[in-house]
Scaffold this motif. Structure first.
Motif, PDB file in Angstrom:
ATOM      1  N   GLU A  98      36.947  47.453  49.680  1.00 36.05           N
ATOM      2  CA  GLU A  98      37.696  47.723  50.791  1.00 36.05           C
ATOM      3  C   GLU A  98      37.760  46.930  51.786  1.00 36.05           C
ATOM      4  O   GLU A  98      38.715  46.758  52.551  1.00 36.05           O
ATOM      5  N   ILE A  99      36.530  45.952  51.996  1.00 36.32           N
ATOM      6  CA  ILE A  99      36.607  45.022  53.217  1.00 36.32           C
ATOM      7  C   ILE A  99      37.671  43.961  52.550  1.00 36.32           C
ATOM      8  O   ILE A  99      38.472  43.621  53.496  1.00 36.32           O
ATOM      9  N   LEU A 100      37.752  43.574  51.453  1.00 34.35           N
ATOM     10  CA  LEU A 100      38.745  42.545  50.905  1.00 34.35           C
ATOM     11  C   LEU A 100      40.224  43.171  51.179  1.00 34.35           C
ATOM     12  O   LEU A 100      41.037  42.317  51.677  1.00 34.35           O
ATOM     13  N   ARG A 101      40.409  44.355  50.923  1.00 32.74           N
ATOM     14  CA  ARG A 101      41.760  44.862  50.947  1.00 32.74           C
ATOM     15  C   ARG A 101      41.928  45.110  52.297  1.00 32.74           C
ATOM     16  O   ARG A 101      43.323  44.890  52.722  1.00 32.74           O
ATOM     17  N   PRO A 121      35.263  25.802  44.738  1.00 28.82           N
ATOM     18  CA  PRO A 121      36.778  25.591  44.618  1.00 28.82           C
ATOM     19  C   PRO A 121      37.562  26.193  45.867  1.00 28.82           C
ATOM     20  O   PRO A 121      36.995  27.168  46.376  1.00 28.82           O
ATOM     21  N   LYS A 122      38.651  26.047  46.125  1.00 21.48           N
ATOM     22  CA  LYS A 122      39.610  26.538  46.950  1.00 21.48           C
ATOM     23  C   LYS A 122      39.715  28.198  46.446  1.00 21.48           C
ATOM     24  O   LYS A 122      39.968  28.450  45.005  1.00 21.48           O
ATOM     25  N   CYS A 123      39.699  29.097  47.373  1.00 21.53           N
ATOM     26  CA  CYS A 123      39.477  30.395  47.136  1.00 21.53           C
ATOM     27  C   CYS A 123      39.670  31.461  48.315  1.00 21.53           C
ATOM     28  O   CYS A 123      39.897  30.684  49.463  1.00 21.53           O
ATOM     29  N   GLU A 183      37.672  44.132  37.430  1.00 26.45           N
ATOM     30  CA  GLU A 183      38.558  45.344  36.981  1.00 26.45           C
ATOM     31  C   GLU A 183      39.493  45.590  38.294  1.00 26.45           C
ATOM     32  O   GLU A 183      40.482  46.341  37.881  1.00 26.45           O
ATOM     33  N   ALA A 184      39.300  45.055  39.208  1.00 30.25           N
ATOM     34  CA  ALA A 184      40.211  45.534  40.471  1.00 30.25           C
ATOM     35  C   ALA A 184      41.151  44.275  40.302  1.00 30.25           C
ATOM     36  O   ALA A 184      42.040  44.353  41.378  1.00 30.25           O
ATOM     37  N   GLY A 185      41.176  43.286  39.486  1.00 31.38           N
ATOM     38  CA  GLY A 185      42.430  42.270  39.462  1.00 31.38           C
ATOM     39  C   GLY A 185      42.198  40.935  39.947  1.00 31.38           C
ATOM     40  O   GLY A 185      43.144  40.207  40.121  1.00 31.38           O
ATOM     41  N   TYR A 186      40.875  40.859  40.427  1.00 30.15           N
ATOM     42  CA  TYR A 186      40.798  39.506  41.094  1.00 30.15           C
ATOM     43  C   TYR A 186      40.232  38.389  40.104  1.00 30.15           C
ATOM     44  O   TYR A 186      39.676  38.721  38.942  1.00 30.15           O
ATOM     45  N   ASN A 187      40.551  37.104  40.116  1.00 29.07           N
ATOM     46  CA  ASN A 187      39.795  36.102  39.629  1.00 29.07           C
ATOM     47  C   ASN A 187      38.414  35.898  39.915  1.00 29.07           C
ATOM     48  O   ASN A 187      38.154  35.928  41.266  1.00 29.07           O
ATOM     49  N   VAL A 188      37.587  35.583  39.091  1.00 27.54           N
ATOM     50  CA  VAL A 188      36.100  35.363  39.542  1.00 27.54           C
ATOM     51  C   VAL A 188      35.505  34.214  38.956  1.00 27.54           C
ATOM     52  O   VAL A 188      35.599  33.914  37.787  1.00 27.54           O
ATOM     53  N   LEU A 189      34.819  33.551  39.912  1.00 29.57           N
ATOM     54  CA  LEU A 189      33.948  32.371  39.777  1.00 29.57           C
ATOM     55  C   LEU A 189      32.376  32.813  39.986  1.00 29.57           C
ATOM     56  O   LEU A 189      32.043  32.907  41.469  1.00 29.57           O
ATOM     57  N   GLY A 190      31.463  33.201  39.262  1.00 30.93           N
ATOM     58  CA  GLY A 190      30.229  33.557  39.400  1.00 30.93           C
ATOM     59  C   GLY A 190      29.006  32.489  39.374  1.00 30.93           C
ATOM     60  O   GLY A 190      29.383  31.755  38.410  1.00 30.93           O
ATOM     61  N   ILE A 191      28.464  32.338  40.280  1.00 29.99           N
ATOM     62  CA  ILE A 191      27.473  31.152  40.209  1.00 29.99           C
ATOM     63  C   ILE A 191      25.867  31.579  40.502  1.00 29.99           C
ATOM     64  O   ILE A 191      25.793  32.518  41.300  1.00 29.99           O
ATOM     65  N   ASP A 192      24.929  31.179  39.591  1.00 27.52           N
ATOM     66  CA  ASP A 192      23.693  31.578  39.874  1.00 27.52           C
ATOM     67  C   ASP A 192      22.872  30.562  39.070  1.00 27.52           C
ATOM     68  O   ASP A 192      23.025  29.967  38.317  1.00 27.52           O
ATOM     69  N   ILE A 193      21.653  30.436  39.749  1.00 30.56           N
ATOM     70  CA  ILE A 193      20.579  29.528  39.259  1.00 30.56           C
ATOM     71  C   ILE A 193      19.877  29.663  37.802  1.00 30.56           C
ATOM     72  O   ILE A 193      19.346  28.800  37.154  1.00 30.56           O
ATOM     73  N   SER A 194      20.033  31.037  37.693  1.00 31.88           N
ATOM     74  CA  SER A 194      19.254  31.632  36.249  1.00 31.88           C
ATOM     75  C   SER A 194      19.987  31.508  35.061  1.00 31.88           C
ATOM     76  O   SER A 194      21.157  32.265  35.221  1.00 31.88           O
ATOM     77  N   ASP A 195      19.683  30.962  34.274  1.00 35.93           N
ATOM     78  CA  ASP A 195      20.362  30.869  32.877  1.00 35.93           C
ATOM     79  C   ASP A 195      20.364  32.328  32.339  1.00 35.93           C
ATOM     80  O   ASP A 195      21.349  32.700  31.562  1.00 35.93           O
ATOM     81  N   ALA A 196      19.291  32.898  32.506  1.00 38.30           N
ATOM     82  CA  ALA A 196      19.090  34.231  31.792  1.00 38.30           C
ATOM     83  C   ALA A 196      19.949  35.241  32.711  1.00 38.30           C
ATOM     84  O   ALA A 196      20.810  35.991  31.969  1.00 38.30           O
ATOM     85  N   GLY A 247      43.539  37.044  43.791  1.00 38.88           N
ATOM     86  CA  GLY A 247      43.306  35.425  43.763  1.00 38.88           C
ATOM     87  C   GLY A 247      41.764  35.141  43.490  1.00 38.88           C
ATOM     88  O   GLY A 247      41.150  36.159  42.805  1.00 38.88           O
ATOM     89  N   LEU A 248      41.360  34.218  43.852  1.00 38.30           N
ATOM     90  CA  LEU A 248      40.041  33.822  43.451  1.00 38.30           C
ATOM     91  C   LEU A 248      38.909  34.239  44.236  1.00 38.30           C
ATOM     92  O   LEU A 248      39.116  33.952  45.478  1.00 38.30           O
ATOM     93  N   ILE A 249      37.821  34.791  43.758  1.00 35.21           N
ATOM     94  CA  ILE A 249      36.633  35.349  44.578  1.00 35.21           C
ATOM     95  C   ILE A 249      35.520  34.369  44.162  1.00 35.21           C
ATOM     96  O   ILE A 249      35.276  34.484  42.772  1.00 35.21           O
ATOM     97  N   VAL A 250      34.637  33.630  44.731  1.00 33.30           N
ATOM     98  CA  VAL A 250      33.691  32.889  44.312  1.00 33.30           C
ATOM     99  C   VAL A 250      32.316  33.730  44.554  1.00 33.30           C
ATOM    100  O   VAL A 250      31.991  34.087  45.853  1.00 33.30           O
TER     101      VAL A 250
END
Length: 243
Positions: A30-33, A96-98, A58-71, A40-43
């Motif tokens: 809701e905040i985004l909308r 990246p640009k987002c 599921e809401a139609g965004y492109n996503v790049l997720g970053i985490d330090i944990s391989d698991a 567009g891209l959300i990091v």
């Protein structure tokens, strides 16, 4: 100190402690909308097991997720197959640009990479540079005074195939919270035992807001995401890159 969640704790965090991310998602969307960010891209920095990333895709965004944990990244790729994920430190990864950056669940507090306000401000500057005009940086942190019971405090959690013994201790002089966890996870007929220690640096909302404003953000402090209200000493931020 440990560098990110290992396999058993990552699994338990996903199945037993994913409620915060799940309940945050509607308010965050809701905040985004409301700000006109509908595609567009959300990091997502500190994406964990991908609960929020799944809601975004599921809401139609492109996503790049970053985490330090391989698991955690392994779990996230299964949970949100439409998103992209990368194992990296959120303090060092190239952003990246987002249209928006999120960091949900006190990720900036964790000392998997030892840091302080200097490194936090450098991260804010990199995020500001990566965002398009009008873009958002939405995140939450833990402040001093988070431990409201005995100090140190011991507690116990259990699920169908797991259990955790948790000891938390807040050092007011250094503004750090240490979480010592003894973990039991069922594997076949037996339980596997492991241990993790997580150090959390506690920041005051006023000092975080100051650093955000110094790099150019317009800042609003919030006490929850939609209908989800934060507990004591937990605070959120909506930082906008001015057009």
């Amino acid at each position: 100190m440990d560098r990110g969640y290992k396999e058993d704790l990552a699994y338990i965090h996903d199945v037993g402690f994913g409620t915060f991310a799940t309940q945050s998602a509607p308010g965050l969307l809701e905040i985004l909308r409301q700000k006109g960010i509908e595609k567009g891209l959300i990091v997502d920095l500190g994406c964990g097991s991908g609960i929020w990333a799944k809601s975004l895709t599921e809401a139609g965004y492109n996503v790049l997720g970053i985490d330090i944990s391989d698991a955690m990244i392994d779990l996230a790729r299964k949970k949100a197959p439409k998103a992209n994920f990368q194992t990296a430190s959120l303090l060092k990864v190239e952003i990246p640009k987002c249209n928006a950056v999120t960091s949900i669940g006190e990720c900036l507090n964790y000392q998997f990479d030892e840091h302080g306000l200097t490194e936090i401000k450098q991260l804010f500057a990199r995020i500001y540079e990566a965002l398009r005009p009008g873009g958002l940086f939405i995140f939450d942190i833990l402040q001093p005074g988070s431990l409201t019971v005995s100090n140190p405090h011991q507690t116990y959690y259990e699920g169908e195939e797991w259990a955790i013994l948790l000891e938390k201790e807040e050092d007011k002089k250094s503004s750090t919270l240490t979480r010592k966890m003894t973990i039991f996870r069922q594997v076949g007929e037996l339980y596997r035992k492991s241990e993790e220690i997580h150090s959390v640096r506690l920041y005051k909302s006023a000092e975080i807001a100051k650093e955000l404003r110094q790099v150019g953000f317009r800042v609003r402090i919030i006490r929850g995401y939609g209908e989800l209200t934060f507990r004591k000493a937990h605070v959120g931020f909506i930082a906008t890159k001015v057009s």
